[in-house]
Design an enzyme around this catalytic site. Structure first.
Site, PDB file in Angstrom:
ATOM      1  N   GLN A 132       0.841  -1.185   0.000  1.00 29.57           N
ATOM      2  CA  GLN A 132       0.000   0.000   0.000  1.00 29.57           C
ATOM      3  C   GLN A 132       0.886   1.248   0.000  1.00 29.57           C
ATOM      4  O   GLN A 132       0.395   2.364  -0.138  1.00 29.57           O
ATOM      5  CB  GLN A 132      -0.880   0.042   1.251  1.00 29.57           C
ATOM      6  N   ASN A 134       3.077  -6.764  13.448  1.00 30.83           N
ATOM      7  CA  ASN A 134       2.666  -5.395  13.795  1.00 30.83           C
ATOM      8  C   ASN A 134       2.771  -5.260  15.310  1.00 30.83           C
ATOM      9  O   ASN A 134       2.217  -6.086  16.035  1.00 30.83           O
ATOM     10  CB  ASN A 134       1.213  -5.169  13.335  1.00 30.83           C
ATOM     11  N   PRO A 135       3.430  -4.209  15.802  1.00 32.59           N
ATOM     12  CA  PRO A 135       3.523  -4.055  17.268  1.00 32.59           C
ATOM     13  C   PRO A 135       2.146  -3.919  17.925  1.00 32.59           C
ATOM     14  O   PRO A 135       1.951  -4.256  19.072  1.00 32.59           O
ATOM     15  CB  PRO A 135       4.337  -2.770  17.457  1.00 32.59           C
ATOM     16  N   HIS A 180      -1.374   1.574  -4.338  1.00 32.81           N
ATOM     17  CA  HIS A 180      -1.738   2.999  -4.206  1.00 32.81           C
ATOM     18  C   HIS A 180      -0.789   3.911  -4.977  1.00 32.81           C
ATOM     19  O   HIS A 180      -0.745   5.111  -4.726  1.00 32.81           O
ATOM     20  CB  HIS A 180      -1.768   3.391  -2.718  1.00 32.81           C
TER      21      HIS A 180
HETATM   22  C1  BV8 Z   1     -11.711   3.059  -3.743  1.00 34.36           C
HETATM   23  C2  BV8 Z   1      -1.979   6.964  -1.453  1.00 34.36           C
HETATM   24  C3  BV8 Z   1     -13.639   3.092  -5.108  1.00 34.36           C
HETATM   25  C4  BV8 Z   1      -2.093   8.417  -1.125  1.00 34.36           C
HETATM   26  C5  BV8 Z   1      -3.577   5.805   0.014  1.00 34.36           C
HETATM   27  C6  BV8 Z   1     -14.884  -0.258   1.783  1.00 34.36           C
HETATM   28  C7  BV8 Z   1     -15.045  -0.140   3.153  1.00 34.36           C
HETATM   29  C8  BV8 Z   1     -14.696   1.064   3.803  1.00 34.36           C
HETATM   30  C9  BV8 Z   1     -14.212   2.166   3.062  1.00 34.36           C
HETATM   31  C10 BV8 Z   1     -14.067   2.026   1.698  1.00 34.36           C
HETATM   32  C11 BV8 Z   1     -14.392   0.831   1.066  1.00 34.36           C
HETATM   33  N1  BV8 Z   1     -14.141   1.002  -0.266  1.00 34.36           N
HETATM   34  C12 BV8 Z   1     -13.703   2.251  -0.487  1.00 34.36           C
HETATM   35  C13 BV8 Z   1     -13.646   2.905   0.697  1.00 34.36           C
HETATM   36  C14 BV8 Z   1     -13.212   4.288   0.844  1.00 34.36           C
HETATM   37  C15 BV8 Z   1     -11.694   4.380   1.058  1.00 34.36           C
HETATM   38  C16 BV8 Z   1     -11.316   3.798   2.394  1.00 34.36           C
HETATM   39  O1  BV8 Z   1     -10.798   2.698   2.483  1.00 34.36           O
HETATM   40  N2  BV8 Z   1     -11.551   4.564   3.432  1.00 34.36           N
HETATM   41  C17 BV8 Z   1     -11.237   4.092   4.770  1.00 34.36           C
HETATM   42  C18 BV8 Z   1     -10.059   4.881   5.326  1.00 34.36           C
HETATM   43  C19 BV8 Z   1     -12.476   4.274   5.621  1.00 34.36           C
HETATM   44  N3  BV8 Z   1     -10.968   3.708   0.005  1.00 34.36           N
HETATM   45  C20 BV8 Z   1     -10.720   4.371  -1.128  1.00 34.36           C
HETATM   46  O2  BV8 Z   1     -11.122   5.508  -1.347  1.00 34.36           O
HETATM   47  C21 BV8 Z   1      -9.942   3.627  -2.193  1.00 34.36           C
HETATM   48  N4  BV8 Z   1     -10.628   3.793  -3.441  1.00 34.36           N
HETATM   49  O3  BV8 Z   1     -12.076   2.140  -3.101  1.00 34.36           O
HETATM   50  O4  BV8 Z   1     -12.328   3.547  -4.851  1.00 34.36           O
HETATM   51  C22 BV8 Z   1     -13.927   3.555  -6.466  1.00 34.36           C
HETATM   52  C23 BV8 Z   1     -14.270   2.620  -7.432  1.00 34.36           C
HETATM   53  C24 BV8 Z   1     -14.585   3.061  -8.709  1.00 34.36           C
HETATM   54  C25 BV8 Z   1     -14.529   4.429  -9.027  1.00 34.36           C
HETATM   55  C26 BV8 Z   1     -14.154   5.358  -8.061  1.00 34.36           C
HETATM   56  C27 BV8 Z   1     -13.864   4.931  -6.769  1.00 34.36           C
HETATM   57  C28 BV8 Z   1      -8.559   4.227  -2.367  1.00 34.36           C
HETATM   58  C29 BV8 Z   1      -7.739   4.010  -1.138  1.00 34.36           C
HETATM   59  C30 BV8 Z   1      -6.282   4.464  -1.409  1.00 34.36           C
HETATM   60  C31 BV8 Z   1      -5.971   5.709  -0.613  1.00 34.36           C
HETATM   61  N5  BV8 Z   1      -4.561   6.094  -0.807  1.00 34.36           N
HETATM   62  N6  BV8 Z   1      -2.298   6.155  -0.264  1.00 34.36           N
HETATM   63  C32 BV8 Z   1      -0.993   8.875  -0.212  1.00 34.36           C
HETATM   64  O5  BV8 Z   1      -0.264   8.026   0.360  1.00 34.36           O
HETATM   65  O6  BV8 Z   1      -0.855  10.098  -0.069  1.00 34.36           O
HETATM   66  S1  BV8 Z   1      -3.874   4.926   1.418  1.00 34.36           S
HETATM   67  C33 BV8 Z   1      -2.753   5.407   2.629  1.00 34.36           C
HETATM   68  O7  BV8 Z   1      -3.299   4.977   3.846  1.00 34.36           O
HETATM   69  C34 BV8 Z   1      -1.379   4.740   2.529  1.00 34.36           C
HETATM   70  O8  BV8 Z   1      -1.157   4.095   1.316  1.00 34.36           O
HETATM   71  C35 BV8 Z   1      -1.349   3.713   3.671  1.00 34.36           C
HETATM   72  O9  BV8 Z   1      -1.003   2.430   3.287  1.00 34.36           O
HETATM   73  C36 BV8 Z   1      -2.777   3.666   4.089  1.00 34.36           C
HETATM   74  C37 BV8 Z   1      -2.965   3.410   5.533  1.00 34.36           C
HETATM   75  O10 BV8 Z   1      -2.268   4.512   6.253  1.00 34.36           O
HETATM   76  P1  BV8 Z   1      -1.350   4.258   7.614  1.00 34.36           P
HETATM   77  O11 BV8 Z   1      -2.263   4.088   8.769  1.00 34.36           O
HETATM   78  O12 BV8 Z   1      -0.174   5.140   7.730  1.00 34.36           O
HETATM   79  O13 BV8 Z   1      -0.682   2.970   7.372  1.00 34.36           O
HETATM   80  P2  BV8 Z   1      -1.265   1.732   7.819  1.00 34.36           P
HETATM   81  O14 BV8 Z   1      -2.755   1.683   7.727  1.00 34.36           O
HETATM   82  O15 BV8 Z   1      -0.566   0.863   6.959  1.00 34.36           O
HETATM   83  O16 BV8 Z   1      -0.947   1.736   9.463  1.00 34.36           O
HETATM   84  C38 BV8 Z   1       0.379   1.749   9.944  1.00 34.36           C
HETATM   85  C39 BV8 Z   1       0.495   0.430  10.712  1.00 34.36           C
HETATM   86  O17 BV8 Z   1       1.861   0.146  10.897  1.00 34.36           O
HETATM   87  C40 BV8 Z   1      -0.148   0.512  12.095  1.00 34.36           C
HETATM   88  O18 BV8 Z   1      -0.973  -0.609  12.314  1.00 34.36           O
HETATM   89  C41 BV8 Z   1       1.076   0.467  13.052  1.00 34.36           C
HETATM   90  O19 BV8 Z   1       0.797  -0.248  14.247  1.00 34.36           O
HETATM   91  C42 BV8 Z   1       2.067  -0.305  12.226  1.00 34.36           C
HETATM   92  N7  BV8 Z   1       3.478  -0.047  12.515  1.00 34.36           N
HETATM   93  C43 BV8 Z   1       4.052   1.106  12.951  1.00 34.36           C
HETATM   94  N8  BV8 Z   1       5.404   0.917  13.057  1.00 34.36           N
HETATM   95  C44 BV8 Z   1       5.656  -0.360  12.642  1.00 34.36           C
HETATM   96  C45 BV8 Z   1       4.445  -0.976  12.303  1.00 34.36           C
HETATM   97  N9  BV8 Z   1       4.379  -2.248  11.864  1.00 34.36           N
HETATM   98  C46 BV8 Z   1       5.532  -2.938  11.762  1.00 34.36           C
HETATM   99  N10 BV8 Z   1       6.739  -2.424  12.074  1.00 34.36           N
HETATM  100  C47 BV8 Z   1       6.834  -1.141  12.514  1.00 34.36           C
HETATM  101  N11 BV8 Z   1       8.038  -0.634  12.819  1.00 34.36           N
END
Ligand code: BV8
Length: 253
Positions: A108, A224-225, A126
């Site tokens: 991602q 994941n921690p 992404h």
């Molecule tokens: C789409 C690029 C449809 C930009 C990113 C179904 C259900 C619910 C919602 C939706 C759904 N379908 C669509 C949605 C809406 C939305 C969505 O998911 N919303 C959520 C938030 C409610 N999804 C979308 O809009 C997607 N599009 O579905 O389109 C569509 C179809 C047809 C036509 C039109 C539309 C698009 C989603 C993509 C968004 N873009 N990135 C940018 O980066 O600027 S996502 C972005 O957030 C990053 O890529 C990242 O991966 C992601 C999550 O962010 P973080 O929290 O930072 O990271 P992560 O979640 O990975 O968490 C960090 C983790 O690491 C934590 O758990 C932490 O404990 C852990 N950690 C910390 N340190 C360590 C560690 N682990 C291991 N080692 C360590 N040292």
């Protein structure tokens, strides 16, 4: 019931599943790059960006409303990536690919660090903020053009009179690249083991891939921690950072 394993002593069943796996998928989130110094989305944004919600900045509406602010946010993130190196977690995944050629890496993350570490084939769900495209046509815009027009933020596009330069990432509300998503779905349906690394499991459709793997018989190991939205679905939750855990997994192969 979340089966959290002892971070210092992996259960035999986990090691056996790892050793017997032939088709491994590694799904990574921002946590994999955390130990390279790149803040994750949900961590407090540092300094200048503390007062902005990344969900707003990473959206077409945010870009339409405040193009200069969004452009500068990505310029800041690009500078972070430029100063960052892959960490032991990225390198362990390169070694995994070498030992298990059927491995598929799905990320991602938009920082390109897995490729910098040496992986040739990464499914970037992404996109990648190192690439810049035209906001109207989606065509790539080269670095020379951007350097020549850096006085305007965001720079205009060479491909369309109303186009602006924007990062080649998938914003919230935008569809993922169809082929990339299809390949990720295929890989998740056919793997026998999925490593779920450093993701909160909140962003869809990426967050649905582990469940898809499980439905098709894969065993799931979460690194994941913290526990996450996915922890109930996995076979083992390893409360360890990826830079520590992934090299240990490779040693156990
Ligand atoms: C789409 C690029 C449809 C930009 C990113 C179904 C259900 C619910 C919602 C939706 C759904 N379908 C669509 C949605 C809406 C939305 C969505 O998911 N919303 C959520 C938030 C409610 N999804 C979308 O809009 C997607 N599009 O579905 O389109 C569509 C179809 C047809 C036509 C039109 C539309 C698009 C989603 C993509 C968004 N873009 N990135 C940018 O980066 O600027 S996502 C972005 O957030 C990053 O890529 C990242 O991966 C992601 C999550 O962010 P973080 O929290 O930072 O990271 P992560 O979640 O990975 O968490 C960090 C983790 O690491 C934590 O758990 C932490 O404990 C852990 N950690 C910390 N340190 C360590 C560690 N682990 C291991 N080692 C360590 N040292």
């Amino acid at each position: 019931m979340i089966s959290t394993v002892d971070p210092e002593r992996l259960p035999g069943a986990l090691i056996k599943a790892l050793q017997q796996a032939e088709r491994i998928v590694a799904l990574s989130g921002a946590g994999l790059s955390a130990e390279s110094g790149i803040p994750t989305f949900r961590e407090a944004q540092t300094g200048l960006w503390a007062k902005h919600d990344p969900m707003t900045l990473a959206s077409p509406e945010g870009f339409a409303r405040q193009p200069e602010l969004v452009w500068q946010w990505y310029q800041w993130r690009r500078s972070l990536v430029a100063q960052s190196q892959p960490n032991a977690g990225h390198r362990a995944l390169v070694e995994l690919e070498r030992r298990r050629p059927e491995t598929r890496l799905i990320t991602q993350n938009v920082d390109g660090l897995q490729q910098t570490a040496g992986s040739a084939q990464v499914l970037e769900l992404h996109g990648n903020l190192k690439r810049t495209i035209c906001s109207q046509t989606g065509k790539e815009i080269g670095e020379q053009w951007l350097a020549r027009h850096s006085d305007i933020q965001p720079p205009p596009s060479p491909h369309h009179p109303e186009g602006r330069a924007r990062p080649d990432v998938v914003w919230f509300g935008e569809a993922l690249n169809h082929d990339t998503l299809q390949q990720a779905i295929e890989a998740s349906q056919h793997c026998d083991l999925m490593l779920v690394i450093g993701t909160s499991g909140l962003v869809h459709p990426a967050a649905s891939l582990p469940l898809l793997g499980r439905e098709h018989g894969a065993r799931l190991i979460e690194v994941n921690p913290q526990t996450t939205a996915l922890s109930e679905q996995v076979d083992w939750h390893w409360p360890q950072t990826s830079a520590v855990a992934l090299p240990r997994l490779i040693d156990a192969l």
